[in-house]
Design a protein around this motif. Sequence first.
Motif, mmCIF file in Angstrom:
data_model
loop_
_atom_site.group_PDB
_atom_site.id
_atom_site.type_symbol
_atom_site.label_atom_id
_atom_site.label_comp_id
_atom_site.label_asym_id
_atom_site.label_seq_id
_atom_site.Cartn_x
_atom_site.Cartn_y
_atom_site.Cartn_z
ATOM 1 N N CYS A 109 4.549 -7.476 -3.018
ATOM 2 C CA CYS A 109 3.309 -6.443 -3.357
ATOM 3 C C CYS A 109 2.431 -6.731 -2.251
ATOM 4 N N LEU A 110 2.297 -7.762 -1.582
ATOM 5 C CA LEU A 110 1.447 -7.881 -0.589
ATOM 6 C C LEU A 110 1.534 -6.813 0.622
ATOM 7 N N PRO A 111 2.764 -6.684 1.311
ATOM 8 C CA PRO A 111 2.698 -5.424 2.341
ATOM 9 C C PRO A 111 2.294 -4.200 1.780
ATOM 10 N N ILE A 112 2.681 -3.941 0.331
ATOM 11 C CA ILE A 112 2.052 -2.615 -0.221
ATOM 12 C C ILE A 112 0.580 -2.539 -0.092
ATOM 13 N N VAL A 113 -0.117 -3.583 -0.532
ATOM 14 C CA VAL A 113 -1.392 -3.660 -0.458
ATOM 15 C C VAL A 113 -2.016 -3.334 0.885
ATOM 16 N N SER A 114 -1.460 -3.602 1.962
ATOM 17 C CA SER A 114 -1.775 -3.480 3.257
ATOM 18 C C SER A 114 -1.617 -2.062 3.663
ATOM 19 N N PHE A 115 -0.289 -1.681 2.886
ATOM 20 C CA PHE A 115 -0.012 -0.316 3.449
ATOM 21 C C PHE A 115 -1.095 0.757 2.880
ATOM 22 N N LEU A 116 -1.485 0.257 1.683
ATOM 23 C CA LEU A 116 -2.290 1.365 0.973
ATOM 24 C C LEU A 116 -3.650 1.404 1.755
ATOM 25 N N GLY A 117 -3.982 0.533 2.472
ATOM 26 C CA GLY A 117 -5.216 0.653 3.502
ATOM 27 C C GLY A 117 -4.653 1.441 4.881
ATOM 28 N N ALA A 118 -3.832 2.107 4.854
ATOM 29 C CA ALA A 118 -3.665 2.711 5.980
ATOM 30 C C ALA A 118 -4.485 3.507 7.077
ATOM 31 N N THR A 119 -5.450 4.243 6.356
ATOM 32 C CA THR A 119 -6.647 4.859 6.753
ATOM 33 C C THR A 119 -7.438 3.965 7.563
ATOM 34 N N GLN A 120 -7.339 2.601 7.281
ATOM 35 C CA GLN A 120 -8.295 1.717 8.191
ATOM 36 C C GLN A 120 -7.438 0.827 8.993
ATOM 37 N N ASN A 121 -6.074 1.242 9.167
ATOM 38 C CA ASN A 121 -5.069 0.766 9.839
ATOM 39 C C ASN A 121 -4.963 1.109 11.520
ATOM 40 N N ARG A 122 -5.647 0.719 12.612
ATOM 41 C CA ARG A 122 -5.440 1.175 13.907
ATOM 42 C C ARG A 122 -3.904 1.458 14.167
ATOM 43 N N MET A 123 -3.057 0.812 13.543
ATOM 44 C CA MET A 123 -1.556 0.854 14.127
ATOM 45 C C MET A 123 -0.949 1.953 13.469
ATOM 46 N N ILE A 124 -1.495 2.530 12.512
ATOM 47 C CA ILE A 124 -1.030 3.687 11.889
ATOM 48 C C ILE A 124 -1.684 5.060 12.145
ATOM 49 N N SER A 125 -0.931 5.964 12.963
ATOM 50 C CA SER A 125 -1.706 7.061 13.593
ATOM 51 C C SER A 125 -2.083 7.899 12.520
ATOM 52 N N GLU A 126 -2.892 8.913 12.752
ATOM 53 C CA GLU A 126 -3.128 10.097 11.780
ATOM 54 C C GLU A 126 -1.865 10.870 11.490
ATOM 55 N N GLU A 127 -1.247 11.107 12.473
ATOM 56 C CA GLU A 127 -0.224 12.084 12.131
ATOM 57 C C GLU A 127 0.906 11.272 11.256
ATOM 58 N N LEU A 128 1.101 10.056 11.464
ATOM 59 C CA LEU A 128 1.939 9.414 10.581
ATOM 60 C C LEU A 128 1.373 9.311 9.311
ATOM 61 N N TYR A 129 0.093 9.292 9.160
ATOM 62 C CA TYR A 129 -0.460 8.829 7.810
ATOM 63 C C TYR A 129 -0.376 10.539 7.083
ATOM 64 N N GLY A 130 -0.625 11.377 7.789
ATOM 65 C CA GLY A 130 -0.334 12.797 7.160
ATOM 66 C C GLY A 130 1.078 13.062 6.684
ATOM 67 N N PHE A 131 1.971 12.598 7.702
ATOM 68 C CA PHE A 131 3.310 12.738 7.505
ATOM 69 C C PHE A 131 3.828 12.154 6.078
ATOM 70 N N LEU A 132 3.507 10.774 6.023
ATOM 71 C CA LEU A 132 3.727 10.100 5.058
ATOM 72 C C LEU A 132 3.056 10.698 3.622
ATOM 73 N N GLU A 133 1.948 11.131 3.891
ATOM 74 C CA GLU A 133 1.153 11.795 2.540
ATOM 75 C C GLU A 133 1.849 12.806 1.923
ATOM 76 N N GLU A 134 2.851 13.503 2.448
ATOM 77 C CA GLU A 134 3.503 14.566 2.032
ATOM 78 C C GLU A 134 4.708 14.105 1.209
ATOM 79 N N TYR A 135 5.072 12.889 1.269
ATOM 80 C CA TYR A 135 6.123 12.099 0.465
ATOM 81 C C TYR A 135 6.040 11.106 -0.308
ATOM 82 N N ILE A 136 5.045 10.220 -0.229
ATOM 83 C CA ILE A 136 4.623 8.801 -1.139
ATOM 84 C C ILE A 136 3.900 9.388 -2.266
ATOM 85 N N GLY A 137 4.314 9.108 -3.439
ATOM 86 C CA GLY A 137 3.736 9.549 -4.598
ATOM 87 C C GLY A 137 3.232 8.603 -5.671
#
Length: 277
Positions: free
Chosen positions: A145-173
């Motif tokens: 569960c630890l990496p999931i908590v970090s993943f949920l903070g993706a909007t604040q993660n400088r290593m995750i681009s806005e493009e990738l965030y937008g892409f994943l938003e279409e899939y992760i429910g």
Amino acid sequence: MIQPTQTFSLSGGIKLSFTDSGAPFNQLNYTTVLLLHGGVFNAYQFHKLHAYAHSLNLRTVLLHRRDYAGSTPYSSSEIQELERGNVIFWERLAAQMGEFLKVFIEREGIPKLAARQKRALSPHANGLGKGGSGGVAILGWSGGCLPIVSFLGATQNRMISEELYGFLEEYIGECIFYDPSYNCFGYPLPPDNRNYIPWEDTANSSEDFLQAFSNWVSSYYDHPCYDPITRSLPATATIHDLDGSRRKSDETSVSSWTDEEIAKGTEERPARNEIAT
């Protein structure tokens, strides 16, 4: 039938291994469930779930986290980051999980999330198990569960681009926390905790640790105040009510495993790296 292990190569030379149940036959709206294992036990422990996935209109993907079977080990500098509690360590893992999901989704043609209403990961829910949902659900067990908590903070993660965030938003429910560890949410153990903790037991040698942890974590402990009628604990229940002072219960889950299953499904070195924190 045990599914063959696959490996995806990501940026920076990172490799992540996994097994995949494959898509349900002739279904276009199935949901993909990505499972992240906890410490000591790798993704092999979940392999029997593959056999049930298609009947529930699910596709199960069992990911070996970094440092576990077939996935890239942590570097010495990453272990130092982990020991120091550096945020960048968790940001990097979250970014790698995001990249893995993007690669998997694109290669496998995963259906997009059809609806954003809140659902429970259950065959009795309106979406999962009855079709018409699509998308990806991420499930973590214990330390997974630890990496999931970090993943949920993706909007604040400088290593995750806005493009990738937008892409994943279409899939992760959905993100599901199954028996998360207390440190997943930054909680310390109470200073007067009386329950047995194998990694704090100085009597355990390196050779004994794997068996001690496996027996402890797969034991069955009673809550004396548990109400079998309501199937819940009272609001006044605390960790002190748990019958957890024993090293193991009389019966454990791993006692039914064969030597081959234990060899395939448990790993001491990566667990030691994580517990060192």
